[in-house]
Design a protein around this motif. Structure first.
Motif, PDB file in Angstrom:
ATOM      1  N   ILE A 170     -80.660  26.786  37.950  1.00  0.00           N
ATOM      2  CA  ILE A 170     -80.941  27.800  38.514  1.00  0.00           C
ATOM      3  C   ILE A 170     -82.264  28.510  39.834  1.00  0.00           C
ATOM      4  O   ILE A 170     -82.328  28.606  40.216  1.00  0.00           O
ATOM      5  N   TRP A 171     -82.896  28.217  38.780  1.00  0.00           N
ATOM      6  CA  TRP A 171     -84.592  28.136  39.122  1.00  0.00           C
ATOM      7  C   TRP A 171     -84.707  27.734  39.815  1.00  0.00           C
ATOM      8  O   TRP A 171     -85.696  27.397  41.549  1.00  0.00           O
TER       9      TRP A 171
ATOM     10  N   SER B  45     -86.333  28.514  43.181  1.00  0.00           N
ATOM     11  CA  SER B  45     -86.835  28.206  44.458  1.00  0.00           C
ATOM     12  C   SER B  45     -87.652  27.970  45.837  1.00  0.00           C
ATOM     13  O   SER B  45     -88.821  27.730  46.355  1.00  0.00           O
ATOM     14  N   VAL B  46     -86.552  27.522  46.201  1.00  0.00           N
ATOM     15  CA  VAL B  46     -86.259  27.162  47.671  1.00  0.00           C
ATOM     16  C   VAL B  46     -86.389  28.540  48.342  1.00  0.00           C
ATOM     17  O   VAL B  46     -86.732  28.199  49.141  1.00  0.00           O
ATOM     18  N   LEU B  47     -85.769  29.855  48.655  1.00  0.00           N
ATOM     19  CA  LEU B  47     -85.717  30.462  48.970  1.00  0.00           C
ATOM     20  C   LEU B  47     -86.290  31.890  48.780  1.00  0.00           C
ATOM     21  O   LEU B  47     -86.646  32.523  49.591  1.00  0.00           O
TER      22      LEU B  47
ATOM     23  N   PHE C 196     -81.201  27.790  32.805  1.00  0.00           N
ATOM     24  CA  PHE C 196     -79.362  27.786  33.172  1.00  0.00           C
ATOM     25  C   PHE C 196     -79.526  26.852  34.043  1.00  0.00           C
ATOM     26  O   PHE C 196     -80.241  26.549  35.537  1.00  0.00           O
ATOM     27  N   THR C 197     -78.190  26.001  34.507  1.00  0.00           N
ATOM     28  CA  THR C 197     -78.222  24.756  35.179  1.00  0.00           C
ATOM     29  C   THR C 197     -76.604  25.471  35.900  1.00  0.00           C
ATOM     30  O   THR C 197     -76.090  26.282  35.363  1.00  0.00           O
ATOM     31  N   LEU C 198     -75.834  25.268  37.286  1.00  0.00           N
ATOM     32  CA  LEU C 198     -75.640  25.008  37.543  1.00  0.00           C
ATOM     33  C   LEU C 198     -73.758  25.136  37.016  1.00  0.00           C
ATOM     34  O   LEU C 198     -72.612  26.051  37.259  1.00  0.00           O
TER      35      LEU C 198
END
Length: 170
Positions: A75-76, A80-82, A121-123
């Motif tokens: 999720i990071w 971090s993209v936005l 946490f991951t997708l």
């Protein structure tokens, strides 16, 4: 803190991860399900595509899809993209102030907690496997392009020949 756009980007990625067996998903399909406009979705998906989190394909059967293994995308990575403020490295801000009681160091510590938490946490943690099975069976029955089943043809209830017509008149 985390903006509404970033939260929407996470929701878009979770939705795309849940639809990975359905193939590419268009913004027209995502818009009513996520209650976001098509132009807003495209603004969210453009930086995600530039950072190789989602892939896009143009043309019939095209759309967007999660790129790579969803258990490796945290999720990071999406956040971090936005989020520019959360993307700063701690070494740059640590030189500004060594005192831990100042607001700058407090914000830095809070950002590190947010980064650590979101990195854990991951997708894959947010995809519902039962919905994934439903999507897979839908694709198998409906096909890649998701055409709706054709309506059964209407059979007329009229005589087929003059002989049947004369039998109906008698």
């Amino acid at each position: 803190m985390i903006s509404k756009k970033t939260i929407n980007a996470i929701e878009v990625c979770v939705y795309l991860a849940g639809q990975r067996h359905a193939g590419y998903v268009t913004t027209t399909e995502m818009s009513p399900r996520l209650d976001l406009s098509i132009s807003y979705l495209e603004n969210i998906l453009k930086p995600l595509k530039a950072h190789h989190i989602v892939s896009a394909m143009k043309g019939p059967g095209g759309g967007y899809m999660i790129q790579g293994d969803m258990s490796l995308i945290s999720i990071w990575d999406i956040t971090s993209v936005l989020e520019c403020t959360l993307n700063a490295s701690p070494s740059e801000d640590a030189d500004m102030c060594d005192d831990t009681s100042t607001p700058a160091s407090y914000e830095l510590g809070l950002e590190q907690v947010v980064k650590t938490t979101l990195s854990n946490f991951t997708l894959a943690d947010f995809v519902d496997e039962s919905r994934d099975q439903e999507a897979r069976s839908f694709v198998q029955t409906m096909g890649r392009f998701k055409f709706k089943p054709m309506v059964a043809p209407l059979m007329p209830k009229a005589p087929n020949s003059v002989f049947q017509l004369s039998m109906m008149m008698a």
